[in-house]
Design a protein around this motif. Structure first.
Motif, PDB file in Angstrom:
ATOM      1  N   LEU A 245       0.836  -1.193   0.000  1.00 41.53           N
ATOM      2  CA  LEU A 245       0.000   0.000   0.000  1.00 41.53           C
ATOM      3  C   LEU A 245       0.871   1.244   0.000  1.00 41.53           C
ATOM      4  CD1 LEU A 245      -2.990   0.902   0.157  1.00 41.53           C
ATOM      5  CD2 LEU A 245      -2.690   1.107   2.621  1.00 41.53           C
ATOM      6  N   TYR A 246       0.526   2.199  -0.887  1.00 43.72           N
ATOM      7  CA  TYR A 246       1.267   3.455  -0.999  1.00 43.72           C
ATOM      8  C   TYR A 246       0.308   4.632  -0.816  1.00 43.72           C
ATOM      9  CZ  TYR A 246       5.034   0.657  -3.032  1.00 43.72           C
ATOM     10  OH  TYR A 246       6.015  -0.267  -3.247  1.00 43.72           O
ATOM     11  N   ARG A 247       0.858   5.724  -0.340  1.00 50.02           N
ATOM     12  CA  ARG A 247       0.102   6.968  -0.202  1.00 50.02           C
ATOM     13  C   ARG A 247       0.628   7.963  -1.224  1.00 50.02           C
ATOM     14  NH1 ARG A 247      -1.910  10.558   4.554  1.00 50.02           N
ATOM     15  NH2 ARG A 247      -1.573  12.672   3.760  1.00 50.02           N
ATOM     16  N   ILE A 248      -0.286   8.676  -1.885  1.00 51.88           N
ATOM     17  CA  ILE A 248       0.095   9.743  -2.811  1.00 51.88           C
ATOM     18  C   ILE A 248      -0.642  11.019  -2.409  1.00 51.88           C
ATOM     19  CG2 ILE A 248       0.667   8.232  -4.740  1.00 51.88           C
ATOM     20  CD1 ILE A 248      -2.068   8.694  -5.883  1.00 51.88           C
TER      21      ILE A 248
ATOM     22  N   ASN B 134      -9.904  16.948  -3.513  1.00 54.54           N
ATOM     23  CA  ASN B 134      -9.827  18.412  -3.575  1.00 54.54           C
ATOM     24  C   ASN B 134      -9.035  18.897  -4.783  1.00 54.54           C
ATOM     25  OD1 ASN B 134     -11.260  18.459  -1.212  1.00 54.54           O
ATOM     26  ND2 ASN B 134      -9.512  18.926   0.110  1.00 54.54           N
ATOM     27  N   ASP B 135      -8.200  18.027  -5.348  1.00 57.62           N
ATOM     28  CA  ASP B 135      -7.401  18.388  -6.522  1.00 57.62           C
ATOM     29  C   ASP B 135      -8.123  18.023  -7.818  1.00 57.62           C
ATOM     30  OD1 ASP B 135      -5.043  19.179  -4.966  1.00 57.62           O
ATOM     31  OD2 ASP B 135      -4.908  17.036  -4.488  1.00 57.62           O
ATOM     32  N   GLY B 136      -9.349  17.513  -7.721  1.00 55.45           N
ATOM     33  CA  GLY B 136     -10.095  17.116  -8.911  1.00 55.45           C
ATOM     34  C   GLY B 136      -9.669  15.773  -9.466  1.00 55.45           C
ATOM     35  N   VAL B 137      -8.954  14.987  -8.666  1.00 53.87           N
ATOM     36  CA  VAL B 137      -8.411  13.712  -9.131  1.00 53.87           C
ATOM     37  C   VAL B 137      -9.484  12.630  -9.089  1.00 53.87           C
ATOM     38  CG1 VAL B 137      -6.789  11.864  -8.565  1.00 53.87           C
ATOM     39  CG2 VAL B 137      -6.046  14.236  -8.530  1.00 53.87           C
ATOM     40  N   GLU B 138      -9.488  11.781 -10.115  1.00 52.86           N
ATOM     41  CA  GLU B 138     -10.355  10.617 -10.170  1.00 52.86           C
ATOM     42  C   GLU B 138      -9.494   9.366 -10.255  1.00 52.86           C
ATOM     43  OE1 GLU B 138     -13.124  11.022 -13.362  1.00 52.86           O
ATOM     44  OE2 GLU B 138     -13.637  13.096 -12.855  1.00 52.86           O
ATOM     45  N   VAL B 139     -10.122   8.201 -10.049  1.00 54.87           N
ATOM     46  CA  VAL B 139      -9.386   6.938 -10.088  1.00 54.87           C
ATOM     47  C   VAL B 139      -8.665   6.761 -11.418  1.00 54.87           C
ATOM     48  CG1 VAL B 139      -9.650   4.422 -10.094  1.00 54.87           C
ATOM     49  CG2 VAL B 139     -10.873   5.798  -8.412  1.00 54.87           C
ATOM     50  N   ARG B 140      -9.331   7.137 -12.506  1.00 55.77           N
ATOM     51  CA  ARG B 140      -8.731   6.956 -13.836  1.00 55.77           C
ATOM     52  C   ARG B 140      -7.452   7.774 -13.999  1.00 55.77           C
ATOM     53  NH1 ARG B 140     -10.366  10.948 -17.632  1.00 55.77           N
ATOM     54  NH2 ARG B 140     -11.777  12.499 -16.754  1.00 55.77           N
ATOM     55  N   HIS B 141      -7.389   8.951 -13.372  1.00 60.00           N
ATOM     56  CA  HIS B 141      -6.175   9.760 -13.470  1.00 60.00           C
ATOM     57  C   HIS B 141      -4.995   9.053 -12.796  1.00 60.00           C
ATOM     58  CE1 HIS B 141      -9.161  13.325 -13.605  1.00 60.00           C
ATOM     59  NE2 HIS B 141      -8.805  13.006 -14.835  1.00 60.00           N
ATOM     60  N   ILE B 142      -5.262   8.461 -11.631  1.00 53.56           N
ATOM     61  CA  ILE B 142      -4.192   7.788 -10.894  1.00 53.56           C
ATOM     62  C   ILE B 142      -3.715   6.556 -11.649  1.00 53.56           C
ATOM     63  CG2 ILE B 142      -3.646   6.590  -8.747  1.00 53.56           C
ATOM     64  CD1 ILE B 142      -5.645   8.420  -7.334  1.00 53.56           C
TER      65      ILE B 142
ATOM     66  N   ASN C 200      -9.907  13.423   0.696  1.00 57.42           N
ATOM     67  CA  ASN C 200      -9.929  14.842   0.315  1.00 57.42           C
ATOM     68  C   ASN C 200      -8.549  15.362  -0.069  1.00 57.42           C
ATOM     69  OD1 ASN C 200     -12.682  15.054   0.685  1.00 57.42           O
ATOM     70  ND2 ASN C 200     -12.521  15.724   2.809  1.00 57.42           N
ATOM     71  N   THR C 201      -7.524  15.042   0.741  1.00 58.67           N
ATOM     72  CA  THR C 201      -6.188  15.623   0.521  1.00 58.67           C
ATOM     73  C   THR C 201      -5.171  14.626   0.014  1.00 58.67           C
ATOM     74  OG1 THR C 201      -5.598  15.213   2.835  1.00 58.67           O
ATOM     75  CG2 THR C 201      -6.579  17.372   2.296  1.00 58.67           C
ATOM     76  N   HIS C 202      -5.508  13.332   0.009  1.00 54.89           N
ATOM     77  CA  HIS C 202      -4.559  12.331  -0.467  1.00 54.89           C
ATOM     78  C   HIS C 202      -5.326  11.115  -0.972  1.00 54.89           C
ATOM     79  CE1 HIS C 202      -5.486  10.773   3.538  1.00 54.89           C
ATOM     80  NE2 HIS C 202      -5.035   9.599   3.121  1.00 54.89           N
ATOM     81  N   SER C 203      -4.588  10.128  -1.467  1.00 60.20           N
ATOM     82  CA  SER C 203      -5.183   8.878  -1.937  1.00 60.20           C
ATOM     83  C   SER C 203      -4.251   7.732  -1.575  1.00 60.20           C
ATOM     84  CB  SER C 203      -5.410   8.904  -3.447  1.00 60.20           C
ATOM     85  OG  SER C 203      -6.227   9.992  -3.822  1.00 60.20           O
ATOM     86  N   THR C 204      -4.786   6.514  -1.584  1.00 62.41           N
ATOM     87  CA  THR C 204      -3.961   5.327  -1.371  1.00 62.41           C
ATOM     88  C   THR C 204      -4.128   4.394  -2.565  1.00 62.41           C
ATOM     89  OG1 THR C 204      -5.725   4.186  -0.153  1.00 62.41           O
ATOM     90  CG2 THR C 204      -4.132   5.464   1.136  1.00 62.41           C
ATOM     91  N   ILE C 205      -3.054   3.676  -2.874  1.00 62.46           N
ATOM     92  CA  ILE C 205      -3.065   2.762  -4.020  1.00 62.46           C
ATOM     93  C   ILE C 205      -2.257   1.525  -3.682  1.00 62.46           C
ATOM     94  CG2 ILE C 205      -1.121   4.015  -5.057  1.00 62.46           C
ATOM     95  CD1 ILE C 205      -2.164   3.111  -7.791  1.00 62.46           C
TER      96      ILE C 205
END
Length: 592
Positions: free
Chosen positions: A487-490, A495-503, A525-530
């Protein structure tokens, strides 16, 4: 604009430009040209909304060329292009349009080409600069490019620049050139960010909107095949049965271009891969080889092929379905251009039906379904091709010496000529037999298929068997995740307008990672995990050290395995989120 121009002569262009158009075979302007040229000739800013392949290059190049002073050896027009290929394509087109204008010079500036070559070209005082945002900013920072006297600016494929995160670079470039310039912006769609740029940097632009070029290009025959079984085997069958001069096969990832190209080469096709990892000079040579018939098939990603215009391309195969309508329009627009006929084939898996429906609704066209060519059809096709080869050889003048050779061939006693001819026929055909065994129905079938006419799913195996297989697959899938994923954090989130497809697109593109190696993605809101597979060959932290999504650094960090296991437990209890991420992960790979 009520005054409709039916010929280029009606616009009042310079005789030199009209002469070049006549020489190139341009007679009637396209709708986007009819709408834009008069406004640009009169000095207005123009906002053009049209799909690729609609003739945008001539729409902005002809009027700007008409207003250039070729005696002044300084940059007067700047064209911003999204990719190196498109920059080269536009520069070549402008050079052809201006071939009879004395003293006019056009230069393309793009990454991947040596600086000394570009510096020598800039010293000659070109009036037109066509370039990619990154290389243009480099020249501006170095002081090797002077845009202080610029009179015209063109922003081409603005929505693609936004999607790829270049819009900030574009704004920086615009801020460094005179505000008194004339501006033309072209985009297939008009998102809010692009609309904001038009309000900030353009002066009362005249809006010209042209409907999808699919609707205005009836010469493109569109169809789809319901993909089941190995797509690469199906691709070989379709290529054998299609009549085409040259073809482009679109895939999602850079690694797929190489994989498909290797398979086609093994089957005897003259093919080549085109992606952003390939050296620029090699990419240019590949396009030249396609143009002069040294290769017949190009396997490319969307961005690598953007702006590509090769007259002999008559077939486009969407090996991987595009994720948006604009990409589909761009892809099939590589064929059927300038009044030529073309053929477009789309591979659609069952889980991708929604994407097909979205394309059909957007272009207001029903795409017809075709069946996979069967063994009988392949045999007939191969026999017809072989018969044509024989027919051509019958016209040769050196057959007598081969007749004399036949009399010297005695493999067996009492061998009749018909049997000998059959043996030679088999040898000549090589690894592709003319007589094929009947297809095994299991080779290209799945447990589930979609009946379009009935608008429902039907099954060719029992319900209980499908249910057991589905249960076993899900359990195996989760066990693999638990043992092989990290698991990684980005640092990008909602809040940045990011969607799953962008990541998924950025990760798959930058690391050349298969979508199977990408696990669950959660947006905050401020980060994502992948989740990423432990078996990824590249150094993850090094690969994504400079990766940006929507122009924001992701700053990837590894999270402990304990949190990963917790995430898997949560994912088991949230079937809806897991299903959504699975669809996005398998469907999305935005590439360059």
């Amino acid at each position: 604009m009520t005054d409709i121009k039916k010929k280029f002569n009606d616009f009042g262009l310079k005789p030199e430009i009209v002469k070049s158009l006549k020489h190139m075979g341009y007679i009637q302007p396209s709708p986007i040209q009819i709408g834009c040229i008069p406004y640009l000739l009169s000095g207005n800013d123009v906002l053009g909304m049209a799909q690729t392949g609609s003739g945008k290059t001539a729409a902005f190049a002809l009027p700007l060329l008409n207003n250039i002073n070729s005696n002044i050896k300084i940059p007067q027009v700047l064209v911003l292009s999204i990719t190196r290929e498109l920059a080269i394509q536009v520069a070549e087109a402008i050079t052809k349009f201006s071939q009879y204008i004395k003293g006019l010079n056009t230069v393309a500036l793009y990454g991947g080409q040596r600086y000394d070559i570009q510096l020598r070209a800039l010293r000659k005082g070109p009036q037109i600069i066509v370039g990619t945002p990154g290389r243009l900013l480099d020249h501006l920072k170095r002081g090797t490019l002077d845009l202080s006297k610029l009179k015209g600016l063109v922003i081409d494929e603005a929505d693609e620049m936004l999607r790829m995160g270049f819009i900030e670079d574009v704004e920086n470039i615009i801020e460094s050139i005179p505000a008194s310039r004339q501006t033309a912006l072209f985009s297939a769609t008009m998102p809010n960010e692009i609309r904001r740029i038009t309000k900030r940097f353009m002066k009362n632009p005249k809006e010209i909107s042209i409907k999808s070029n699919i609707q205005t290009q009836p010469d493109i025959n569109q169809s789809y095949w319901t993909a089941c079984g190995r797509k690469i085997d199906a691709l070989i069958r379709f290529l054998e049965t299609e009549d085409f001069d040259a073809a482009i096969i679109f895939v999602r990832t850079k690694s797929a271009t190489l994989e498909v190209a290797n398979v086609l080469e093994k089957h005897g096709y003259n093919s080549a891969a085109l992606n952003s990892d390939i050296n620029q000079s090699v990419r240019e040579q590949t396009l030249e080889r396609l143009k002069d018939c040294r290769i017949d098939i190009l396997i490319a990603t969307d961005v690598a092929a953007r702006g590509l215009d090769v007259e002999r391309v008559s077939l486009v195969i969407n090996y991987d379905i595009p994720l948006d309508v604009e990409s589909y329009v761009h892809r099939i627009g590589r064929t059927g251009r300038a009044g030529r006929t073309g053929r477009a084939l789309l591979f659609v898996e069952n889980r991708e039906r929604r994407l097909l429906r979205n394309i059909e609704r957007s272009i207001n066209t029903t795409i017809t379904e075709v069946k996979l060519p069967n063994a009988e059809m392949l045999g007939q096709r191969r026999l017809a091709k072989f018969t044509e080869k024989v027919r051509k050889q019958l016209q040769n003048n050196d057959l007598d010496q081969y007749r004399r050779l036949l009399s010297k061939m005695h493999p067996e006693k009492n061998l009749d000529m018909e049997t000998l001819a059959a043996v030679l026929l088999k040898i000549a055909q090589g690894e592709r037999p003319l007589v094929l065994p009947k297809d095994n129905p299991c080779n290209f079938n799945r447990n589930k298929f979609y009946n379009r006419n009935e608008n429902r799913y039907t099954r060719d195996l029992s319900h209980s068997r499908n249910k057991i297989e589905k249960h076993n697959y899900q359990n195996a899938h989760l066990n693999i995740k638990m043992n092989e994923m990290q698991l990684y954090r980005i640092e990008v989130g909602r809040n940045d307008g990011v969607e799953v497809r962008h990541i998924v697109g950025a990760i798959a593109n930058e690391g050349s990672i298969s979508s199977r190696c990408i696990g669950n993605i959660k947006l905050f809101n401020t980060h994502s995990t992948i989740e990423l597979s432990r078996n990824i060959k590249c150094n993850v932290m090094q690969c994504f050290n400079r990766t940006r999504i929507l122009n924001k650094p992701i700053n990837m960090q590894l999270i402990s395995d304990t949190q990963l296991n917790k995430g898997n437990i949560n994912r088991q209890s949230n079937k809806h989120n897991r299903s959504f991420n699975s669809i996005e992960r398998r469907s999305v790979c935005e590439k360059s």
